[in-house]
Design a protein around this motif. Structure first.
Motif, PDB file in Angstrom:
ATOM      1  N   VAL A 117      32.603   4.781  45.720  1.00 40.42           N
ATOM      2  CA  VAL A 117      33.907   4.716  46.114  1.00 40.42           C
ATOM      3  C   VAL A 117      34.362   6.138  46.821  1.00 40.42           C
ATOM      4  O   VAL A 117      33.581   6.802  46.659  1.00 40.42           O
ATOM      5  CB  VAL A 117      34.788   4.422  44.995  1.00 40.42           C
ATOM      6  N   VAL A 118      35.629   5.942  47.219  1.00 38.88           N
ATOM      7  CA  VAL A 118      36.059   7.067  47.791  1.00 38.88           C
ATOM      8  C   VAL A 118      37.612   7.325  47.326  1.00 38.88           C
ATOM      9  O   VAL A 118      38.244   6.623  47.034  1.00 38.88           O
ATOM     10  CB  VAL A 118      36.419   6.716  49.400  1.00 38.88           C
ATOM     11  N   LEU A 119      37.553   8.667  46.849  1.00 38.56           N
ATOM     12  CA  LEU A 119      38.715   9.226  46.333  1.00 38.56           C
ATOM     13  C   LEU A 119      39.447  10.155  47.320  1.00 38.56           C
ATOM     14  O   LEU A 119      38.722  11.037  47.823  1.00 38.56           O
ATOM     15  CB  LEU A 119      38.625   9.962  44.877  1.00 38.56           C
ATOM     16  N   VAL A 120      40.652   9.917  47.432  1.00 37.60           N
ATOM     17  CA  VAL A 120      41.221  11.027  48.549  1.00 37.60           C
ATOM     18  C   VAL A 120      42.484  11.928  47.742  1.00 37.60           C
ATOM     19  O   VAL A 120      43.472  11.484  47.443  1.00 37.60           O
ATOM     20  CB  VAL A 120      42.028  10.099  49.945  1.00 37.60           C
ATOM     21  N   GLY A 121      42.143  13.282  47.892  1.00 34.67           N
ATOM     22  CA  GLY A 121      43.069  14.280  47.608  1.00 34.67           C
ATOM     23  C   GLY A 121      43.570  14.749  48.980  1.00 34.67           C
ATOM     24  O   GLY A 121      44.255  14.085  49.677  1.00 34.67           O
ATOM     25  N   GLN A 122      43.422  15.938  49.038  1.00 39.73           N
ATOM     26  CA  GLN A 122      43.801  16.420  50.842  1.00 39.73           C
ATOM     27  C   GLN A 122      42.812  16.100  51.689  1.00 39.73           C
ATOM     28  O   GLN A 122      43.177  16.267  52.694  1.00 39.73           O
ATOM     29  CB  GLN A 122      43.855  18.146  50.272  1.00 39.73           C
ATOM     30  N   SER A 123      41.410  15.788  51.272  1.00 38.83           N
ATOM     31  CA  SER A 123      40.694  15.032  52.003  1.00 38.83           C
ATOM     32  C   SER A 123      39.747  14.272  51.215  1.00 38.83           C
ATOM     33  O   SER A 123      39.844  14.106  49.889  1.00 38.83           O
ATOM     34  CB  SER A 123      39.716  16.254  52.559  1.00 38.83           C
TER      35      SER A 123
END
Length: 176
Positions: free
Chosen positions: A114-120
């Motif tokens: 999966v992808v988690l998006v914070g500032q990137s």
């Protein structure tokens, strides 16, 4: 193929302050978890204890799950971290506020990338779900929305609505 050795031992490294698994005299795998992060530990400071059959079995199960999606060296580090999280780690606090909402329209299967998006964005391994709560292991470092830097192999618990599936075009392909 990795075979569990009866000589593998747990030790607590006082210099790093973390639980470690010693495979042989030259190979030591760090769990990355310190005393404060552990609910209980198989060893006390300075002690050594054998890897139990239960722990060895879970380690092998984790390796089998990860074998198809990442290279052997990373799979072993992830498998060890997952086994330690499942057996010894204190309960993680949900940190959904660290990440933007994702695009997953349903709860994804365990052992999904999966992808988690914070500032990137950062790739992660979804390793457990319970209702709408997802437990992930970061595969890349990420700076959260609050500015905190999380390192690879950090355990992150979030709401499932923070996850985005890894698309086929951006599959997590690592080569040795």
């Amino acid at each position: 193929m990795l075979f569990i050795n009866p000589n593998w031992r747990w030790q607590f490294c006082p210099q790093q302050g973390t639980l470690q698994l010693c495979l042989n005299a030259s190979t030591v795998l760090c769990s990355g978890l310190n005393q404060k992060q552990l609910r209980h530990s198989p060893v006390a400071h300075g002690d050594v204890a054998p890897l139990t059959l239960e722990h060895a079995s879970l380690l092998m199960e984790q390796l089998e799950q990860l074998d198809a999606i990442m290279p052997d060296e990373l799979a072993m580090q992830c498998a060890l971290r997952l086994m330690v999280i499942r057996h010894f780690a204190a309960a993680a606090v949900q940190k959904s506020h660290y990440f933007h909402f994702g695009t997953a329209s349903r709860v994804l299967a365990d052992y999904s990338l999966v992808v988690l998006v914070g500032q990137s964005p950062a790739k992660a391994l979804l390793f457990a779900t319970e209702g709408q709560i997802a437990d992930c292991l970061l595969l890349e470092s990420v700076q959260t929305l609050t500015g905190k830097e999380l390192s690879p192999l950090s355990h992150v618990r979030v709401l499932a609505n923070r996850l985005s599936p890894v698309t086929a075009g951006a599959a997590y392909l690592l080569s040795a």
